[in-house]
Design a protein around this motif. Structure first.
Motif, mmCIF file in Angstrom:
data_model
loop_
_atom_site.group_PDB
_atom_site.id
_atom_site.type_symbol
_atom_site.label_atom_id
_atom_site.label_comp_id
_atom_site.label_asym_id
_atom_site.label_seq_id
_atom_site.Cartn_x
_atom_site.Cartn_y
_atom_site.Cartn_z
ATOM 1 N N UNK A 1 1.049 -1.104 0.068
ATOM 2 C CA UNK A 1 -0.378 -0.029 0.331
ATOM 3 C C UNK A 1 0.469 0.963 -0.104
ATOM 4 N N UNK A 2 1.674 1.041 0.473
ATOM 5 C CA UNK A 2 3.007 2.446 0.727
ATOM 6 C C UNK A 2 3.277 2.961 -0.704
ATOM 7 N N UNK A 3 3.591 1.301 -1.616
ATOM 8 C CA UNK A 3 4.354 2.163 -2.143
ATOM 9 C C UNK A 3 3.172 2.769 -4.008
ATOM 10 N N UNK A 4 2.165 2.026 -3.141
ATOM 11 C CA UNK A 4 1.102 2.463 -4.311
ATOM 12 C C UNK A 4 0.670 4.003 -3.409
ATOM 13 N N UNK A 5 0.500 4.268 -2.439
ATOM 14 C CA UNK A 5 0.108 5.869 -2.118
ATOM 15 C C UNK A 5 1.032 6.727 -3.022
ATOM 16 N N UNK A 6 2.739 6.471 -2.627
ATOM 17 C CA UNK A 6 3.956 7.335 -3.424
ATOM 18 C C UNK A 6 3.697 7.273 -5.034
ATOM 19 N N UNK A 7 2.348 6.248 -5.830
ATOM 20 C CA UNK A 7 2.148 6.173 -6.308
ATOM 21 C C UNK A 7 1.012 7.288 -7.135
ATOM 22 N N UNK A 8 0.162 6.882 -6.296
ATOM 23 C CA UNK A 8 -0.498 7.998 -5.936
ATOM 24 C C UNK A 8 -0.350 9.612 -6.009
ATOM 25 N N UNK A 9 0.653 9.794 -4.855
ATOM 26 C CA UNK A 9 0.723 11.427 -4.961
ATOM 27 C C UNK A 9 1.352 11.436 -5.649
ATOM 28 N N UNK A 10 2.594 11.162 -6.153
ATOM 29 C CA UNK A 10 3.396 12.395 -6.865
ATOM 30 C C UNK A 10 2.520 11.815 -8.841
ATOM 31 N N UNK A 11 0.932 11.168 -9.143
ATOM 32 C CA UNK A 11 0.442 11.061 -10.237
ATOM 33 C C UNK A 11 -0.679 12.281 -9.749
ATOM 34 N N UNK B 1 1.329 15.035 -7.924
ATOM 35 C CA UNK B 1 2.993 15.715 -8.466
ATOM 36 C C UNK B 1 2.496 15.790 -10.100
ATOM 37 N N UNK B 2 1.413 16.041 -10.466
ATOM 38 C CA UNK B 2 0.682 16.128 -12.523
ATOM 39 C C UNK B 2 2.238 15.441 -12.912
ATOM 40 N N UNK C 1 -13.404 14.641 -5.623
ATOM 41 C CA UNK C 1 -12.162 15.387 -5.344
ATOM 42 C C UNK C 1 -11.403 14.136 -6.217
ATOM 43 N N UNK C 2 -10.986 14.804 -7.366
ATOM 44 C CA UNK C 2 -10.157 13.466 -7.850
ATOM 45 C C UNK C 2 -8.862 13.239 -7.559
ATOM 46 N N UNK C 3 -8.245 14.558 -7.261
ATOM 47 C CA UNK C 3 -6.943 14.033 -6.512
ATOM 48 C C UNK C 3 -6.670 13.081 -5.752
ATOM 49 N N UNK C 4 -7.772 13.858 -4.510
ATOM 50 C CA UNK C 4 -7.952 12.022 -3.311
ATOM 51 C C UNK C 4 -8.898 10.606 -3.951
ATOM 52 N N UNK C 5 -9.262 10.353 -5.170
ATOM 53 C CA UNK C 5 -10.072 9.560 -4.961
ATOM 54 C C UNK C 5 -8.333 8.530 -5.986
ATOM 55 N N UNK C 6 -7.601 8.914 -7.103
ATOM 56 C CA UNK C 6 -7.158 8.772 -7.716
ATOM 57 C C UNK C 6 -5.858 7.933 -6.465
ATOM 58 N N UNK C 7 -5.648 9.034 -5.338
ATOM 59 C CA UNK C 7 -4.809 8.320 -4.715
ATOM 60 C C UNK C 7 -4.786 7.328 -3.976
ATOM 61 N N UNK C 8 -6.268 7.541 -3.748
ATOM 62 C CA UNK C 8 -6.736 6.012 -3.244
ATOM 63 C C UNK C 8 -6.718 4.793 -3.679
#
Length: 251
Positions: free
Chosen positions: A106-116, A119-120, A208-215
């Motif tokens: 999940x941590x790996x996934x969160x890092x991906x989600x935050x950057x995407x 970080x756009x 909340x596009x960014x939040x949903x995408x990160x999740x």
């Protein structure tokens, strides 16, 4: 005119169910080529082999529904496997190791989600980079060597059965039922579809596009971690090259 509409209806129906029809044709062909193909043991073996990919594919599906992609799931599988293997060999209890492994994914996934999301950075670039990072992390943890000597009780996660049906079948069914409900019956699920349909329209509608995408990417990493746990239990050892090619199989 009526015949034309009828043909159109038949064509649309066939197109809608083309994937299932193709699967049926393949199933029939293999059944004719090998008389043992339809045996219960063979069918169950196919399901067990496919279940790990199927579980990881749940997270990948959520990502694809948002018009994204996750190329790092295979590498996450390898890294998590080495991580939980080293923990159990060091004396960490199986439940703690399993939970930590899923959390690690999940941590790996969160890092991906935050950057995407924040970080756009395009998903393809981000997850391609994470694919290399996670694989390198898995190789570095034990100097590229596999981990053997896992507790015998851990292997029972894979070898257990209920009414003669392998436990993997039930793991997969439970996860699919839960995620079907989440995607089809919850606000979160509708938001995922909305983002994939039109990101700007979803944002203007209050999603909340960014939040949903990160999740969503968190879930992708989480299911990759869970798949790694099951794969390691089935192999009864951990290897840093586990999950190689899974990113394409899950897509």
């Amino acid at each position: 005119m009526e015949q034309s509409e009828a043909r159109k209806t038949v064509f649309e129906t066939l197109r809608s169910y083309s994937l299932y029809l193709a699967f049926l044709v393949i199933f029939i062909v293999f059944s004719l080529l090998n008389e043992n193909f339809l045996s219960i043991n063979n069918v169950l073996n196919i399901i067990v082999q496919s279940s790990i990919i199927a579980i990881i594919a749940v997270g990948q599906t959520m990502v694809i529904l948002t018009s994204g992609i996750d190329l790092s799931v295979g590498s996450i599988v390898g890294a998590v496997g080495i991580g939980i293997g080293l923990m159990m060999v060091a004396g960490v209890s199986i439940p703690v190791a399993v939970v930590t492994g899923v959390f690690m994914g999940a941590i790996f996934g969160v890092i991906n989600g935050v950057i995407i999301s924040y970080g756009r950075v395009p998903a393809f670039i981000t997850t391609l980079g994470m694919m290399g990072i996670a694989r390198g992390f898995g190789l570095a943890m034990n100097e590229g060597k596999p981990v053997a000597g896992l507790p015998l009780e851990f292997e029972k996660i894979a070898s257990a059965s209920i009414w003669g049906i392998p436990s993997f079948v039930f793991y997969t069914l439970i996860i699919y039922v839960i995620m079907c409900v989440v995607l089809e019956r919850t606000k979160f699920g509708r938001h995922i579809y909305a983002i994939g349909g039109n990101r700007d329209a979803a944002r203007l509608s209050g999603v909340k596009v960014k939040v949903v995408e990160m999740i969503v990417y968190l879930f992708s990493g989480l299911f990759a971690g869970l798949g790694s746990v099951l794969l390691t239990a089935r192999l009864y050892y951990a290897t840093p090259v586990a999950g190689n090619g899974y990113e394409l199989d899950t897509i």
